[in-house]
Write a protein that holds these residues in place. Structure first.
Motif, PDB file in Angstrom:
ATOM      1  N   ARG A   9      45.428  33.466  47.888  1.00 18.62           N
ATOM      2  CA  ARG A   9      44.908  32.117  48.116  1.00 18.62           C
ATOM      3  C   ARG A   9      45.573  31.395  49.282  1.00 18.62           C
ATOM      4  O   ARG A   9      46.765  31.552  49.532  1.00 18.62           O
ATOM      5  N   VAL A  13      45.900  27.413  50.341  1.00 18.26           N
ATOM      6  CA  VAL A  13      45.681  26.046  49.866  1.00 18.26           C
ATOM      7  C   VAL A  13      46.066  25.089  50.991  1.00 18.26           C
ATOM      8  O   VAL A  13      47.217  25.067  51.431  1.00 18.26           O
ATOM      9  N   ALA A  21      46.375  25.241  42.169  1.00 20.52           N
ATOM     10  CA  ALA A  21      45.444  25.805  43.156  1.00 20.52           C
ATOM     11  C   ALA A  21      45.905  27.184  43.623  1.00 20.52           C
ATOM     12  O   ALA A  21      45.090  28.074  43.883  1.00 20.52           O
TER      13      ALA A  21
END
Length: 272
Positions: A130, A132, A219
């Motif tokens: 990920r 973010v 997140a």
């Protein structure tokens, strides 16, 4: 499972609290800052506070795209994989308005640096990993002249425009990579958190930074963001929401991203 996570702007504010939270959860955290002495002090503090020694420090001035590329190369030299990048480093006011690259420091640090860094680190990030990006509730239509450093804006305007530029490229790249990964999202971690930037911009103490750190950790790690690539999360309302209308306008977003690509190409050519 222990993850390796880069947090930019980790020496104070929301970046510091996020790094602390991730270390407390047992993860490895790559701490970025621009001041070597401060970074070493923060590393020692975080190790002591969390009991987790698994940190590395990386020094780079995010207003210089050359230093951003060196940062990426240093991370690549030590890591074959990364699980998350939290692009948190940001400025509202800088020591100087114009950078060595002749750009407004807000566009350089808040929009271009994370774009350059993310693309350079993509080879280390898999489908499940990920990126973010810390955006803001403050977003305003982007002037391409200001993005190029040809138009002078007030601090507030430059900040809001740079955060929309960040949100635009996050959405475009996130949607493009939705199937291949990594997941890329932009978020407003919450308005008026008690960071140095909020004190500087609004002259107020602000609210608990842990609220912002918690959503950044979620997140980076949690299932709730699993299929959210290209989306925008607004922690003021604690859910996914539409960003500024310009970010949803394909033509406007493409113009901004194209300009960013052209600026980066020009800087690379100038360096040679």
């Amino acid at each position: 499972m222990q993850k390796s996570i880069l947090v930019t702007g980790a020496t104070d504010g929301i970046g510091y609290e996020t790094a602390k939270m991730l270390l407390s959860l047992g993860h490895q955290v790559l701490l970025h800052g621009r001041n070597s002495e401060k970074l070493q002090k923060v590393q020692a503090e975080l190790r002591s506070a969390t009991g987790n020694e698994n940190t590395e420090i990386y020094i780079a001035d995010m207003s210089s795209m050359a230093e951003v590329m060196v940062l990426a190369a240093e991370i690549q030299a030590k890591h074959s994989t990364l699980n998350a990048v939290i692009n948190n480093a940001g400025v509202f006011k800088g020591p100087t308005r114009i950078t060595k690259d002749a750009l407004d420091i807000r566009f350089a640090v808040n929009a271009l640096a994370p774009y350059v860094l993310t693309q350079a680190l993509l080879p280390l990030l898999d489908k499940a990993d990920r990126v973010v990006n810390v955006s803001s509730a403050a977003q305003a239509s982007v002037s391409l002249d200001a993005l190029w450093g040809r138009e002078i804006l007030s601090d507030g305007e430059a900040y809001a425009q740079s955060k929309l530029a960040l949100t635009m490229w996050s959405r475009k790249l996130g949607l493009r990579m939705a199937d291949s990964g990594p997941l890329i999202i932009a978020m407003n971690p919450k308005s008026l958190l008690g960071s140095k930037m909020v004190k500087e911009a609004f002259g107020m103490a602000g609210s608990d930074l842990k609220v912002g750190a918690d959503i950044l950790c979620r997140a980076a790690l949690s299932e709730e963001f699993l299929n959210a690539s290209g989306q925008y999360f607004d922690n003021d309302i604690e859910k996914f929401a539409d960003p500024h209308v310009d970010a949803l306008d394909e033509k406007k977003a493409q113009l901004v991203v194209t300009a960013m690509d052209q600026i980066i190409t020009k800087l690379a050519l100038d360096a040679h």
